[in-house]
Write an enzyme that holds these catalytic residues in place. Structure first.
Site, PDB file in Angstrom:
ATOM      1  N   LYS A 236     -35.307  27.311  -5.151  1.00  0.00           N
ATOM      2  CA  LYS A 236     -35.713  28.220  -4.072  1.00  0.00           C
ATOM      3  C   LYS A 236     -37.227  28.330  -4.016  1.00  0.00           C
ATOM      4  O   LYS A 236     -37.886  28.414  -5.059  1.00  0.00           O
ATOM      5  CB  LYS A 236     -35.101  29.608  -4.327  1.00  0.00           C
ATOM      6  CG  LYS A 236     -35.526  30.662  -3.315  1.00  0.00           C
ATOM      7  CD  LYS A 236     -34.829  31.997  -3.572  1.00  0.00           C
ATOM      8  CE  LYS A 236     -35.294  33.036  -2.574  1.00  0.00           C
ATOM      9  NZ  LYS A 236     -34.697  34.341  -2.782  1.00  0.00           N
ATOM     10  N   GLU A 286     -38.605  46.992  -0.863  1.00  0.00           N
ATOM     11  CA  GLU A 286     -38.331  46.486  -2.210  1.00  0.00           C
ATOM     12  C   GLU A 286     -39.082  47.265  -3.290  1.00  0.00           C
ATOM     13  O   GLU A 286     -40.298  47.289  -3.332  1.00  0.00           O
ATOM     14  CB  GLU A 286     -38.738  45.009  -2.268  1.00  0.00           C
ATOM     15  CG  GLU A 286     -38.152  44.298  -3.445  1.00  0.00           C
ATOM     16  CD  GLU A 286     -38.388  42.792  -3.360  1.00  0.00           C
ATOM     17  OE1 GLU A 286     -38.641  42.274  -2.252  1.00  0.00           O
ATOM     18  OE2 GLU A 286     -38.338  42.156  -4.408  1.00  0.00           O
ATOM     19  N   GLU A 330     -28.899  32.760  -2.600  1.00  0.00           N
ATOM     20  CA  GLU A 330     -30.301  33.182  -2.619  1.00  0.00           C
ATOM     21  C   GLU A 330     -30.435  34.535  -3.332  1.00  0.00           C
ATOM     22  O   GLU A 330     -31.350  34.763  -4.115  1.00  0.00           O
ATOM     23  CB  GLU A 330     -30.744  33.307  -1.154  1.00  0.00           C
ATOM     24  CG  GLU A 330     -32.208  33.198  -0.922  1.00  0.00           C
ATOM     25  CD  GLU A 330     -32.540  33.368   0.561  1.00  0.00           C
ATOM     26  OE1 GLU A 330     -31.830  32.799   1.420  1.00  0.00           O
ATOM     27  OE2 GLU A 330     -33.510  34.078   0.845  1.00  0.00           O
ATOM     28  N   GLU A 465     -36.477  34.527  11.373  1.00  0.00           N
ATOM     29  CA  GLU A 465     -36.560  35.665  10.445  1.00  0.00           C
ATOM     30  C   GLU A 465     -38.019  36.127  10.289  1.00  0.00           C
ATOM     31  O   GLU A 465     -38.315  37.313  10.265  1.00  0.00           O
ATOM     32  CB  GLU A 465     -35.973  35.250   9.087  1.00  0.00           C
ATOM     33  CG  GLU A 465     -35.920  36.389   8.086  1.00  0.00           C
ATOM     34  CD  GLU A 465     -35.330  35.951   6.742  1.00  0.00           C
ATOM     35  OE1 GLU A 465     -34.380  35.147   6.731  1.00  0.00           O
ATOM     36  OE2 GLU A 465     -35.844  36.410   5.708  1.00  0.00           O
TER      37      GLU A 465
HETATM   38  C1  LIG Z   1     -40.660  37.770   1.224  1.00  0.00           C
HETATM   39  C2  LIG Z   1     -40.146  38.659   2.070  1.00  0.00           C
HETATM   40  O1  LIG Z   1     -38.863  39.123   1.997  1.00  0.00           O
HETATM   41  C3  LIG Z   1     -38.049  38.849   0.858  1.00  0.00           C
HETATM   42  C4  LIG Z   1     -37.274  40.068   0.595  1.00  0.00           C
HETATM   43  C5  LIG Z   1     -36.021  40.261   1.126  1.00  0.00           C
HETATM   44  C6  LIG Z   1     -35.362  39.210   1.796  1.00  0.00           C
HETATM   45  C7  LIG Z   1     -35.901  37.982   1.855  1.00  0.00           C
HETATM   46  C8  LIG Z   1     -35.182  36.868   2.525  1.00  0.00           C
HETATM   47  O2  LIG Z   1     -34.021  37.050   2.893  1.00  0.00           O
HETATM   48  O3  LIG Z   1     -35.757  35.797   2.695  1.00  0.00           O
HETATM   49  C9  LIG Z   1     -37.172  37.638   1.154  1.00  0.00           C
HETATM   50  O4  LIG Z   1     -36.808  37.024  -0.050  1.00  0.00           O
HETATM   51  C10 LIG Z   1     -40.928  39.219   3.187  1.00  0.00           C
HETATM   52  O5  LIG Z   1     -40.375  40.030   3.948  1.00  0.00           O
HETATM   53  O6  LIG Z   1     -42.121  38.883   3.326  1.00  0.00           O
END
Ligand SMILES: C=C(O[C@H]1C=CC=C(C(=O)O)[C@@H]1O)C(=O)O
Length: 478
Positions: A236, A286, A330, A465
């Site tokens: 990843k 987070e 993930e 996203e």
């Molecule tokens: C790195 C980020 O989100 C992370 C946190 C939650 C979900 C994420 C995702 O689904 O990709 C990312 O890993 C960001 O929002 O800049």
């Protein structure tokens, strides 16, 4: 760190605070060593944004962290102590700096027993770390590690407020001036009242926001990362995009923070600045670490889906997220990493085997809260160091993923996706991960957003996203 006296009448309290400071002055003169003092007082539960708007000079350093849904906030400005460092040992050095001063702090508390019990009184050492141990190009203007003990610190927990003055008393300090300043600040805080802050000049406007460009560069980076993953043992890589934008009018950080906390009450709304006109701010879902009376919580948060327009669509998307093997994979990488790292520092994490869905205003995520009991001898920064960077913001394996981030991203992450928080006098601590964030300097703004790339990721969907995240933040800034 002895805590002296508790009394209710303010004048009487200021008199005893005066005597307390005078004794510290005597010690400073006798020992030729500065004496760090921390004086805490009960105050009404004032709005931290009101404090930033009315009491904090813009040339001061500041840190603000609020979780609106929990009615919890801390705001600090000015600096009694500052420590900056960089390099691989930055967490250990920051820890040493904090411990060296924390053990020597002379505390005076007029805050009630509830404040003492909840750790709302006493000094809080504010910490900001950049994502990488050495800043890449210096453009973000924040050192790789900063520890600040603010001169003025206001903590709000529910209906309770505490003001703390942290001060380094030296042989030449003037106790009368310190007490005058303290009395003025207490009066100013009381005059603020407890009404929520509203920006009178910059009410929320229609969502005019920077429109992300076509994203070709990001999609190409995703393609390259995917191709790298087929040839190397990397599972990843979290790739981020920075969108620079110049507004026609100066961005108002306080108005933006007001909008962020209204739109994302479940998130951790934050702002940090060094008094040089650059503010790093955002609303992060987070939590890297919350440590309260030995109880730790950390959030595994990874795997995303958009929100639906209606409840049934929301549920449909949430179910899709919960059953999507790519998103679950993930997410699992983050859970496994956090569990392993917590164990590596001697903790025993507890968590549910299946993630829940955490809904934010604009996006939903897979979420696994993880808990552990932390013995007193384990320092919060030791845990922060073990956890940063999680695979939610870097990848797996960490080192290889970070190497690829440096290859594929063309900007300095600065404080983006890095730990930001505080370490308290009683060992309590709170750190968030600085995602959903922006760096603001007058009319210039840099918005950050990242997405986890794993085998099976689709560059178009990852860009969608990123756009979703950038737009949400951009809409709150203007
Ligand atoms: C790195 C980020 O989100 C992370 C946190 C939650 C979900 C994420 C995702 O689904 O990709 C990312 O890993 C960001 O929002 O800049």
């Amino acid at each position: 760190m002895p805590v002296v006296s508790h009394c209710s009448d303010r004048d009487q309290t200021l008199q005893s605070a005066y005597r307390f400071l005078d004794r510290r002055l005597g010690q400073a003169r006798q020992s030729h060593q500065p004496q760090l003092v921390s004086l805490s007082f009960d105050i009404p539960p004032v709005d931290p944004l009101m404090v930033l708007a009315r009491l904090a000079p813009s040339s001061d350093r500041h840190l603000y962290l609020e979780t609106p849904a929990a009615q919890r906030s801390v705001v600090g400005f000015g600096a009694a102590l500052v420590y900056e460092t960089a390099g691989a040992r930055r967490f250990a050095q920051a820890r040493r700096f904090i411990e060296q001063w924390r053990s020597k702090t002379h505390r005076y508390s007029e805050a009630g027993p509830a404040a003492a019990l909840s750790g709302a009184d006493g000094p809080r050492f504010f910490c900001a770390f950049t994502f990488f141990a050495d800043s890449q190009d210096g453009e973000t203007a924040f050192p790789a590690a900063t520890v600040v003990l603010p001169q003025w610190q206001l903590v709000r927990q529910g209906g309770q407020g505490v003001l703390t003055l942290n001060y380094l008393v030296t042989a030449t300090s003037d106790v009368d001036t310190i007490i005058d300043n303290l009395a003025n600040q207490l009066r100013a805080v009381e005059r603020l009242g407890t009404a929520p802050w509203r920006d009178p000049l910059h009410p929320a406007r229609l969502p005019v926001q920077p429109v992300p460009e076509a994203g070709q560069q990001f999609r190409t980076a995703v393609d390259r990362a995917l191709s790298h993953m087929t040839r190397h043992p990397v599972q990843k890589i979290v790739l981020a995009h920075a969108l620079d934008w110049v507004s026609t009018e100066p961005i108002q950080p306080l108005a933006a923070l007001g909008r962020l906390r209204q739109r994302y009450p479940d998130c951790h709304v934050f702002s940090v600045g060094q008094g040089n006109g650059k503010t790093f701010m955002g609303a992060s879902p987070e939590r890297l670490l919350s440590l309260t009376q030995g109880q730790l919580i950390t959030d595994a948060l990874a795997g995303s889906a958009p929100r639906g327009g209606a409840p049934f669509q929301d549920d449909y998307l949430a179910q899709g997220l919960l059953h999507n093997p790519k998103e679950r994979g993930e997410h699992r990488l983050v859970v496994e990493f956090l569990a392993r790292q917590l164990r590596s520092v001697g903790l025993w994490p507890q968590y549910q085997p299946r993630p829940k869905v955490r809904r934010l205003s604009n996006i939903q995520h897979l979420h696994t809260p993880m808990r552990a009991r932390v013995p007193r001898h384990i320092h919060p920064l030791h845990i922060v160091e073990a956890l940063h960077p999680t695979p939610a913001v870097a990848g797996v394996p960490t080192r290889e993923a970070c190497d690829q981030i440096l290859r594929f991203e063309d900007f300095d992450r600065g404080l983006y996706a890095a730990p930001l928080g505080w370490v308290g006098a009683n060992g309590d601590s709170e750190f968030i991960v600085g995602i959903r964030s922006a760096l603001v300097a007058d009319t210039w703004v840099r918005l950050y957003a990242g997405a986890g790339i794993v085998a099976g990721s689709n560059p178009d969907r990852e860009w969608a996203e990123i756009k979703l995240k950038l737009r949400a933040l951009g809409e709150s800034l203007v």
